[in-house]
Design a protein around this motif. Structure first.
Motif, mmCIF file in Angstrom:
data_model
loop_
_atom_site.group_PDB
_atom_site.id
_atom_site.type_symbol
_atom_site.label_atom_id
_atom_site.label_comp_id
_atom_site.label_asym_id
_atom_site.label_seq_id
_atom_site.Cartn_x
_atom_site.Cartn_y
_atom_site.Cartn_z
ATOM 1 N N GLN A 1 -4.658 -3.482 3.029
ATOM 2 C CA GLN A 1 -5.997 -2.925 3.187
ATOM 3 C C GLN A 1 -6.196 -2.336 4.583
ATOM 4 O O GLN A 1 -6.815 -1.279 4.750
ATOM 5 N N ARG A 2 -5.685 -3.003 5.599
ATOM 6 C CA ARG A 2 -5.826 -2.500 6.965
ATOM 7 C C ARG A 2 -5.073 -1.185 7.146
ATOM 8 O O ARG A 2 -5.586 -0.240 7.773
ATOM 9 N N SER A 3 -3.864 -1.107 6.629
ATOM 10 C CA SER A 3 -3.087 0.129 6.762
ATOM 11 C C SER A 3 -3.727 1.282 5.998
ATOM 12 O O SER A 3 -3.619 2.444 6.406
ATOM 13 N N GLY B 1 2.737 3.106 -7.444
ATOM 14 C CA GLY B 1 2.742 4.558 -7.561
ATOM 15 C C GLY B 1 1.804 5.226 -6.571
ATOM 16 O O GLY B 1 2.156 6.236 -5.939
ATOM 17 N N SER B 2 0.597 4.679 -6.413
ATOM 18 C CA SER B 2 -0.379 5.304 -5.517
ATOM 19 C C SER B 2 0.065 5.211 -4.059
ATOM 20 O O SER B 2 -0.101 6.165 -3.287
ATOM 21 N N THR B 3 0.648 4.069 -3.653
ATOM 22 C CA THR B 3 1.107 3.947 -2.264
ATOM 23 C C THR B 3 2.386 4.748 -2.025
ATOM 24 O O THR B 3 2.621 5.225 -0.906
ATOM 25 N N TRP B 4 3.203 4.918 -3.060
ATOM 26 C CA TRP B 4 4.369 5.797 -2.950
ATOM 27 C C TRP B 4 3.929 7.235 -2.673
ATOM 28 O O TRP B 4 4.525 7.931 -1.836
ATOM 29 N N ALA C 1 0.047 -10.041 3.356
ATOM 30 C CA ALA C 1 0.448 -8.737 2.818
ATOM 31 C C ALA C 1 -0.755 -7.969 2.286
ATOM 32 O O ALA C 1 -0.876 -6.748 2.498
ATOM 33 N N LEU C 2 -1.675 -8.673 1.615
ATOM 34 C CA LEU C 2 -2.871 -8.014 1.096
ATOM 35 C C LEU C 2 -3.754 -7.509 2.240
ATOM 36 O O LEU C 2 -4.271 -6.381 2.195
ATOM 37 N N HIS D 1 3.292 5.068 5.420
ATOM 38 C CA HIS D 1 4.361 4.222 4.893
ATOM 39 C C HIS D 1 3.972 2.748 4.754
ATOM 40 O O HIS D 1 4.444 2.063 3.843
ATOM 41 N N LYS D 2 3.135 2.253 5.654
ATOM 42 C CA LYS D 2 2.840 0.817 5.668
ATOM 43 C C LYS D 2 2.182 0.307 4.383
ATOM 44 O O LYS D 2 2.482 -0.822 3.960
#
Length: 339
Positions: free
Chosen positions: A252-254, A179-182, A247-248, A261-262
């Motif tokens: 964090q980097r993005s 939800g937060s990244t959306w 992926a983790l 979006h990343k």
């Protein structure tokens, strides 16, 4: 084995069902995640924006769980009966949460400002209830469903155990991160900054939950632990672990680089890898630990008949899902209305 001229219909159906459930987890996951995040947002306008990011698509997202359940009923009726009998109470709570959330979603926009907080609380409660008991159901499923003579041999409260309850908490974190990244994609300003701030600790917490869950699963189910390292499975297991770490790190980097979006894509990658790990852990069982695909399958003619219909229905569902997200792409502004 259900085969027609070398085609194994049971494997085809397992892929279709797995795809439908995965689509539900992704699409309704960030949808439910908004309700989980709601208590941390007090501003009424920001709450409106959060709900408007999914207002045009939230009910369509739930199509996939209906599709998955209907497909299992048609292709693997034994698995359907065993799983639903074992998880009857958790799934009732999931359904209650989804109903409460749906009602709250509609009535919130029609309520007066003085009474809107009631529906906000209902939206939060429904989202948390549905998510938590989905996790409990998943934890119970992974723990194993006892079967004797093709009938469920467990109790109504087998799900009320530490591991399934921990999985419920883990899924709350997973959906909250989705939800937060959306919202990084769909919002701007202070709300976007706040979601970026929340996403970083959520990602670390989720990583710890994944590690604990894997260790706990290996401790509870020795056959799963052996399957992870048996034959060629160890290469798949290592690949999943390495990709999850990547992926983790990418997530964090993005977040640090303030991409929009990343982070969501990286979170989807984590969820997909977790799902792949589940498949590796139980394959070829459909009701772990003892009922495989072919034992649970319906007759070949039934699977074939249902598959023909699915080949028409599934593309339609995919098309209207993609079209809906295409039409309502872009940032949601304060003042955008839901009717």
């Amino acid at each position: 084995m259900m085969e027609i001229q070398g085609i194994d219909l049971s494997i085809i159906w397992s892929i279709i069902i797995a795809f439908g459930i995965m689509m539900y987890v992704i699409l309704d996951g960030f949808d439910l995640g908004l309700g989980i995040l709601f208590p941390f947002i007090s501003d009424a306008q920001e709450r409106d924006v959060m709900m408007n990011t999914v207002a045009p698509v939230w009910d369509g997202n739930e199509t996939w769980i209906v599709f998955g359940a209907a497909a299992m009923y048609g292709a693997f009726p034994l698995a359907y009966s065993l799983i639903f009998e074992a998880l009857y109470l958790p799934l009732i709570f999931v359904l209650a949460g989804l109903i409460l959330r749906g009602v709250a979603f509609e009535f919130r926009f029609k309520a007066t400002a003085e009474k809107r907080h009631i529906w906000d609380k209902a939206f939060i409660g429904g989202s948390v209830l549905a998510t938590f008991f989905q996790g409990v159901a998943l934890g119970t499923y992974v723990s194993g469903i006892p079967v004797v003579d093709r009938q469920f041999a467990g109790g109504a409260f087998d799900w009320l155990a530490p591991f399934p309850l921990f999985c419920g908490i883990g899924l709350l974190l997973t959906y909250a991160l989705l939800g937060s990244t959306w919202l990084l994609i769909k919002t701007e300003g202070m709300l976007e900054s706040r979601m970026r701030h929340y996403s970083r600790p959520l990602a670390y917490l989720l990583a710890w939950v994944i590690v604990i869950t894997c260790g706990w699963t290996a401790y509870l189910q020795q056959d799963i632990a052996q399957r992870w390292l048996h034959g060629s499975h160890w290469m798949l297991t290592c690949a999943v672990v390495v990709l999850a770490v990547i992926a983790l790190y990418g997530l964090q980097r993005s977040l640090r680089l303030r991409h929009s979006h990343k982070p969501f894509v990286a979170t989807l990658g984590l969820v997909f890898l977790g799902y792949a790990g589940l498949v590796i852990s139980i394959w070829p069982n459909i009701v772990p630990p003892s009922v495989d695909l072919w034992q649970a399958a319906s007759p070949t003619t039934s699977q074939l008949f249902a598959l023909i219909g699915t080949l028409f229905i599934l593309p339609v569902i995919l098309m209207y899902t993609l079209w809906g997200y295409h039409v309502f792409r872009g940032k949601v502004q304060v003042g955008d209305a839901y009717h």
